[in-house]
Design a protein around this motif. Structure first.
Motif, PDB file in Angstrom:
ATOM      1  N   TYR A 294      95.906  21.862 -45.433  1.00  0.00           N
ATOM      2  CA  TYR A 294      96.008  22.905 -44.418  1.00  0.00           C
ATOM      3  C   TYR A 294      94.591  23.265 -43.997  1.00  0.00           C
ATOM      4  O   TYR A 294      93.704  23.395 -44.834  1.00  0.00           O
ATOM      5  CB  TYR A 294      96.728  24.134 -44.980  1.00  0.00           C
ATOM      6  CG  TYR A 294      98.135  23.826 -45.409  1.00  0.00           C
ATOM      7  CD1 TYR A 294      99.188  23.960 -44.511  1.00  0.00           C
ATOM      8  CD2 TYR A 294      98.408  23.379 -46.700  1.00  0.00           C
ATOM      9  CE1 TYR A 294     100.490  23.654 -44.902  1.00  0.00           C
ATOM     10  CE2 TYR A 294      99.701  23.068 -47.090  1.00  0.00           C
ATOM     11  CZ  TYR A 294     100.736  23.214 -46.184  1.00  0.00           C
ATOM     12  OH  TYR A 294     102.005  22.907 -46.563  1.00  0.00           O
ATOM     13  N   HIS A 295      94.363  23.397 -42.691  1.00  0.00           N
ATOM     14  CA  HIS A 295      93.023  23.688 -42.215  1.00  0.00           C
ATOM     15  C   HIS A 295      93.080  24.617 -41.014  1.00  0.00           C
ATOM     16  O   HIS A 295      94.119  24.790 -40.389  1.00  0.00           O
ATOM     17  CB  HIS A 295      92.282  22.396 -41.863  1.00  0.00           C
ATOM     18  CG  HIS A 295      92.947  21.612 -40.769  1.00  0.00           C
ATOM     19  ND1 HIS A 295      92.658  21.806 -39.445  1.00  0.00           N
ATOM     20  CD2 HIS A 295      93.906  20.650 -40.806  1.00  0.00           C
ATOM     21  CE1 HIS A 295      93.389  20.990 -38.705  1.00  0.00           C
ATOM     22  NE2 HIS A 295      94.164  20.279 -39.510  1.00  0.00           N
ATOM     23  N   GLU A 296      91.946  25.194 -40.706  1.00  0.00           N
ATOM     24  CA  GLU A 296      91.808  26.044 -39.528  1.00  0.00           C
ATOM     25  C   GLU A 296      91.428  25.161 -38.338  1.00  0.00           C
ATOM     26  O   GLU A 296      90.934  24.055 -38.503  1.00  0.00           O
ATOM     27  CB  GLU A 296      90.723  27.096 -39.769  1.00  0.00           C
ATOM     28  CG  GLU A 296      90.956  27.959 -41.002  1.00  0.00           C
ATOM     29  CD  GLU A 296      92.254  28.747 -40.958  1.00  0.00           C
ATOM     30  OE1 GLU A 296      92.675  29.167 -39.863  1.00  0.00           O
ATOM     31  OE2 GLU A 296      92.847  28.946 -42.033  1.00  0.00           O
ATOM     32  N   LYS A 297      91.627  25.659 -37.121  1.00  0.00           N
ATOM     33  CA  LYS A 297      91.278  24.884 -35.922  1.00  0.00           C
ATOM     34  C   LYS A 297      89.813  24.484 -35.917  1.00  0.00           C
ATOM     35  O   LYS A 297      89.455  23.436 -35.398  1.00  0.00           O
ATOM     36  CB  LYS A 297      91.585  25.691 -34.661  1.00  0.00           C
ATOM     37  CG  LYS A 297      93.025  25.694 -34.263  1.00  0.00           C
ATOM     38  CD  LYS A 297      93.181  26.398 -32.931  1.00  0.00           C
ATOM     39  CE  LYS A 297      94.626  26.380 -32.481  1.00  0.00           C
ATOM     40  NZ  LYS A 297      94.771  27.045 -31.173  1.00  0.00           N
ATOM     41  N   SER A 298      88.952  25.315 -36.475  1.00  0.00           N
ATOM     42  CA  SER A 298      87.516  25.051 -36.433  1.00  0.00           C
ATOM     43  C   SER A 298      87.087  23.919 -37.371  1.00  0.00           C
ATOM     44  O   SER A 298      85.965  23.441 -37.279  1.00  0.00           O
ATOM     45  CB  SER A 298      86.743  26.327 -36.790  1.00  0.00           C
ATOM     46  OG  SER A 298      87.111  26.752 -38.098  1.00  0.00           O
ATOM     47  N   ILE A 299      87.953  23.468 -38.259  1.00  0.00           N
ATOM     48  CA  ILE A 299      87.637  22.360 -39.154  1.00  0.00           C
ATOM     49  C   ILE A 299      88.067  21.068 -38.463  1.00  0.00           C
ATOM     50  O   ILE A 299      89.232  20.870 -38.147  1.00  0.00           O
ATOM     51  CB  ILE A 299      88.376  22.505 -40.507  1.00  0.00           C
ATOM     52  CG1 ILE A 299      88.081  23.854 -41.156  1.00  0.00           C
ATOM     53  CG2 ILE A 299      88.025  21.351 -41.429  1.00  0.00           C
ATOM     54  CD1 ILE A 299      86.641  24.101 -41.489  1.00  0.00           C
ATOM     55  N   SER A 300      87.098  20.187 -38.223  1.00  0.00           N
ATOM     56  CA  SER A 300      87.407  19.021 -37.402  1.00  0.00           C
ATOM     57  C   SER A 300      87.770  17.767 -38.191  1.00  0.00           C
ATOM     58  O   SER A 300      88.194  16.781 -37.601  1.00  0.00           O
ATOM     59  CB  SER A 300      86.222  18.711 -36.493  1.00  0.00           C
ATOM     60  OG  SER A 300      85.074  18.468 -37.288  1.00  0.00           O
TER      61      SER A 300
ATOM     62  N   TYR B 110      97.979  19.854 -41.686  1.00  0.00           N
ATOM     63  CA  TYR B 110      98.580  20.920 -40.906  1.00  0.00           C
ATOM     64  C   TYR B 110      97.507  21.939 -40.511  1.00  0.00           C
ATOM     65  O   TYR B 110      96.704  22.348 -41.339  1.00  0.00           O
ATOM     66  CB  TYR B 110      99.684  21.623 -41.707  1.00  0.00           C
ATOM     67  CG  TYR B 110     100.761  20.659 -42.134  1.00  0.00           C
ATOM     68  CD1 TYR B 110     101.805  20.320 -41.286  1.00  0.00           C
ATOM     69  CD2 TYR B 110     100.714  20.058 -43.391  1.00  0.00           C
ATOM     70  CE1 TYR B 110     102.785  19.431 -41.666  1.00  0.00           C
ATOM     71  CE2 TYR B 110     101.702  19.152 -43.785  1.00  0.00           C
ATOM     72  CZ  TYR B 110     102.724  18.847 -42.919  1.00  0.00           C
ATOM     73  OH  TYR B 110     103.684  17.947 -43.305  1.00  0.00           O
ATOM     74  N   CYS B 111      97.522  22.356 -39.257  1.00  0.00           N
ATOM     75  CA  CYS B 111      96.538  23.306 -38.748  1.00  0.00           C
ATOM     76  C   CYS B 111      97.134  24.708 -38.719  1.00  0.00           C
ATOM     77  O   CYS B 111      98.205  24.928 -38.150  1.00  0.00           O
ATOM     78  CB  CYS B 111      96.117  22.882 -37.346  1.00  0.00           C
ATOM     79  SG  CYS B 111      94.884  23.973 -36.618  1.00  0.00           S
ATOM     80  N   HIS B 112      96.411  25.641 -39.341  1.00  0.00           N
ATOM     81  CA  HIS B 112      96.772  27.061 -39.228  1.00  0.00           C
ATOM     82  C   HIS B 112      96.294  27.540 -37.867  1.00  0.00           C
ATOM     83  O   HIS B 112      95.182  27.230 -37.439  1.00  0.00           O
ATOM     84  CB  HIS B 112      96.075  27.911 -40.310  1.00  0.00           C
ATOM     85  CG  HIS B 112      96.564  27.664 -41.674  1.00  0.00           C
ATOM     86  ND1 HIS B 112      97.809  28.050 -42.099  1.00  0.00           N
ATOM     87  CD2 HIS B 112      95.977  27.065 -42.750  1.00  0.00           C
ATOM     88  CE1 HIS B 112      97.966  27.711 -43.372  1.00  0.00           C
ATOM     89  NE2 HIS B 112      96.878  27.103 -43.784  1.00  0.00           N
ATOM     90  N   ASN B 113      97.107  28.335 -37.184  1.00  0.00           N
ATOM     91  CA  ASN B 113      96.664  28.918 -35.910  1.00  0.00           C
ATOM     92  C   ASN B 113      95.706  30.045 -36.207  1.00  0.00           C
ATOM     93  O   ASN B 113      95.953  30.867 -37.078  1.00  0.00           O
ATOM     94  CB  ASN B 113      97.863  29.436 -35.106  1.00  0.00           C
ATOM     95  CG  ASN B 113      98.705  28.309 -34.578  1.00  0.00           C
ATOM     96  OD1 ASN B 113      98.210  27.236 -34.275  1.00  0.00           O
ATOM     97  ND2 ASN B 113      99.998  28.548 -34.486  1.00  0.00           N
ATOM     98  N   GLU B 114      94.598  30.064 -35.480  1.00  0.00           N
ATOM     99  CA  GLU B 114      93.622  31.142 -35.654  1.00  0.00           C
ATOM    100  C   GLU B 114      94.018  32.323 -34.791  1.00  0.00           C
ATOM    101  O   GLU B 114      94.549  32.183 -33.715  1.00  0.00           O
ATOM    102  CB  GLU B 114      92.222  30.662 -35.259  1.00  0.00           C
ATOM    103  CG  GLU B 114      91.672  29.626 -36.214  1.00  0.00           C
ATOM    104  CD  GLU B 114      90.270  29.198 -35.822  1.00  0.00           C
ATOM    105  OE1 GLU B 114      89.526  30.003 -35.227  1.00  0.00           O
ATOM    106  OE2 GLU B 114      89.926  28.045 -36.111  1.00  0.00           O
ATOM    107  N   GLY B 115      93.700  33.519 -35.305  1.00  0.00           N
ATOM    108  CA  GLY B 115      93.851  34.715 -34.515  1.00  0.00           C
ATOM    109  C   GLY B 115      95.208  35.246 -34.529  1.00  0.00           C
ATOM    110  O   GLY B 115      95.739  35.985 -33.886  1.00  0.00           O
TER     111      GLY B 115
END
Length: 108
Positions: A73-79, A103-108
């Motif tokens: 699981y990662h944040e959008k900012s992790i490429s 899987y990408c966590h949505n930020e904000g």
């Protein structure tokens, strides 16, 4: 052979929870520490376990596919992530495939 109890296991023909039957067998062991480490370090730890138990793993028939399943699981900012040449070579030597479910966590 490896002194590990599977986290999940089933055989061809066993019933699934939805009532259908499995058309393949599975034996899996989940390492709960895997989630707490960086991806390349966690994979390296699994490969080290395989390397140190080479005799036990060599007794597994070659018709079975050996896969290290990684769920991240990662944040959008992790490429992305990096696997070193050395780690890829170690994976090749132990005959392991690696499957990534990211899987990408949505930020904000």
């Amino acid at each position: 052979m490896l002194n590990l109890e599977p986290s999940k296991a089933w055989n061809v023909g066993d019933k699934r929870s939805n009532g259908s039957t499995y058309n393949f067998s599975n034996w899996s062991y989940e390492n709960t520490n895997f989630e707490k480490e960086l991806l390349d370090e966690a994979i390296s730890e699994v490969v080290s376990f395989i390397e140190s138990n080479r005799t036990g793993f060599s007794m597994v028939p070659h018709c079975f596919e050996f896969t290290i399943q990684c769920v991240g699981y990662h944040e959008k900012s992790i490429s992305g992530f990096h696997l070193s040449r050395e780690l890829i070579e170690r994976l090749y030597k132990v005959g392991a495939a690696v499957d990534f479910d990211l899987y990408c966590h949505n930020e904000g």
